[in-house]
Design a protein around this motif. Structure first.
Motif, short mmCIF file in Angstrom:
data_model
loop_
_atom_site.label_atom_id
_atom_site.label_comp_id
_atom_site.label_asym_id
_atom_site.label_seq_id
_atom_site.Cartn_x
_atom_site.Cartn_y
_atom_site.Cartn_z
N ILE A 18 -23.25 -0.05 -6.95
CA ILE A 18 -23.10 1.41 -6.96
C ILE A 18 -22.04 1.86 -5.96
O ILE A 18 -21.17 2.67 -6.28
N VAL A 19 -22.10 1.33 -4.75
CA VAL A 19 -21.11 1.70 -3.73
C VAL A 19 -19.70 1.31 -4.18
O VAL A 19 -18.75 2.09 -4.06
N SER A 20 -19.56 0.12 -4.72
CA SER A 20 -18.25 -0.35 -5.18
C SER A 20 -17.72 0.47 -6.34
O SER A 20 -16.54 0.82 -6.38
N ALA A 21 -18.58 0.78 -7.31
CA ALA A 21 -18.14 1.56 -8.47
C ALA A 21 -17.74 2.98 -8.05
O ALA A 21 -16.74 3.51 -8.55
N LEU A 22 -18.50 3.59 -7.15
CA LEU A 22 -18.14 4.92 -6.66
C LEU A 22 -16.81 4.91 -5.92
O LEU A 22 -15.95 5.77 -6.14
N ALA A 23 -16.64 3.93 -5.05
CA ALA A 23 -15.39 3.84 -4.28
C ALA A 23 -14.20 3.55 -5.19
O ALA A 23 -13.12 4.13 -5.01
N ALA A 24 -14.39 2.67 -6.17
CA ALA A 24 -13.31 2.35 -7.10
C ALA A 24 -12.92 3.57 -7.93
O ALA A 24 -11.73 3.86 -8.12
N ALA A 25 -13.91 4.30 -8.43
CA ALA A 25 -13.63 5.49 -9.24
C ALA A 25 -12.91 6.56 -8.41
O ALA A 25 -11.94 7.15 -8.87
N LEU A 26 -13.37 6.77 -7.18
CA LEU A 26 -12.71 7.75 -6.32
C LEU A 26 -11.29 7.32 -6.00
O LEU A 26 -10.36 8.13 -6.03
N GLY A 27 -11.10 6.03 -5.73
CA GLY A 27 -9.76 5.53 -5.44
C GLY A 27 -8.81 5.72 -6.60
O GLY A 27 -7.66 6.16 -6.42
N ARG A 28 -9.26 5.41 -7.80
CA ARG A 28 -8.39 5.58 -8.98
C ARG A 28 -8.12 7.05 -9.27
O ARG A 28 -7.01 7.41 -9.66
N LEU A 32 -18.22 0.02 5.29
CA LEU A 32 -17.09 -0.90 5.26
C LEU A 32 -16.76 -1.32 3.82
O LEU A 32 -15.59 -1.34 3.43
N LEU A 33 -17.79 -1.63 3.04
CA LEU A 33 -17.58 -1.98 1.63
C LEU A 33 -16.90 -0.82 0.90
O LEU A 33 -15.93 -1.02 0.17
N PHE A 34 -17.41 0.39 1.10
CA PHE A 34 -16.84 1.57 0.44
C PHE A 34 -15.36 1.73 0.81
O PHE A 34 -14.51 1.95 -0.05
N LEU A 35 -15.04 1.63 2.09
CA LEU A 35 -13.65 1.83 2.54
C LEU A 35 -12.71 0.74 2.03
O LEU A 35 -11.57 1.03 1.65
N ILE A 36 -13.18 -0.49 2.00
CA ILE A 36 -12.35 -1.58 1.49
C ILE A 36 -12.06 -1.37 0.00
O ILE A 36 -10.90 -1.45 -0.44
N VAL A 37 -13.10 -1.10 -0.77
CA VAL A 37 -12.92 -0.91 -2.22
C VAL A 37 -12.08 0.33 -2.50
O VAL A 37 -11.19 0.32 -3.36
N LEU A 38 -12.31 1.41 -1.76
CA LEU A 38 -11.50 2.62 -1.91
C LEU A 38 -10.03 2.31 -1.63
O LEU A 38 -9.15 2.67 -2.42
N GLY A 39 -9.75 1.64 -0.54
CA GLY A 39 -8.38 1.30 -0.19
C GLY A 39 -7.69 0.45 -1.24
O GLY A 39 -6.53 0.70 -1.61
N ILE A 40 -8.38 -0.53 -1.76
CA ILE A 40 -7.81 -1.40 -2.79
C ILE A 40 -7.49 -0.59 -4.05
O ILE A 40 -6.45 -0.80 -4.68
#
Length: 147
Positions: free
Chosen positions: A44-54, A6-14
């Motif tokens: 780590i999960v947030s940074a990975l999701a943010a980098a993938l999202g960007r 859920l954290l990964f998907l939220i951060v990715l979406g943002i």
């Protein structure tokens, strides 16, 4: 495991949003205050999701580049050439960008439109976010000394 997903998907979406999304640090602080997840995992999960999202955001803007007027295409090409002509300046710029708390959506959108190589941008973004997200998460968990 569900909390991490859920954290990964939220951060990715943002981080897929080009504008008007909440800052990722607010989600990290929320998770830090309201979950028992380890700080390192949140970061780590947030940074990975943010980098993938960007990265995905930049790639989506590459598809829009074909619809731009010729003058803007020439300007973007010139900007790309200027960046790639001076690797030292690009490394300095990436270093500043990596540690900057400024919103990155517009920079990734511009990099996508200019067709700049995205690996360096994404790696710098990821490294910088590991540092800044660690500070946010540690603060949210109350790891900062108090009076």
């Amino acid at each position: 495991m569900t909390s991490f997903l859920l954290l990964f998907l939220i951060v990715l979406g943002i981080n897929l949003l080009p504008a008007f999304g909440p800052p990722t640090w607010s989600i990290i602080v929320f998770y830090g205050l309201n979950s028992d997840l380890p700080i390192a995992s949140i970061v780590i999960v947030s940074a990975l999701a943010a980098a993938l999202g960007r990265l995905l955001l930049a790639h989506s803007f590459r598809f829009l580049g074909g619809r731009l007027p010729e003058k803007q295409k020439r300007n973007l090409g010139a900007a790309r050439e200027a960046l790639e002509a001076r690797p030292r300046n690009m490394i300095l710029g990436l270093g500043l960008f990596a540690l900057s708390p400024l919103p990155s959506a517009q920079l990734f959108a511009a990099a996508g439109l200019a067709k700049v190589r995205l690996l360096h941008f994404t790696a710098a973004f990821f490294a910088g976010r590991l540092v800044s997200y660690s500070i946010y998460a540690a603060t949210a968990k109350g790891r900062v000394p108090s009076d």
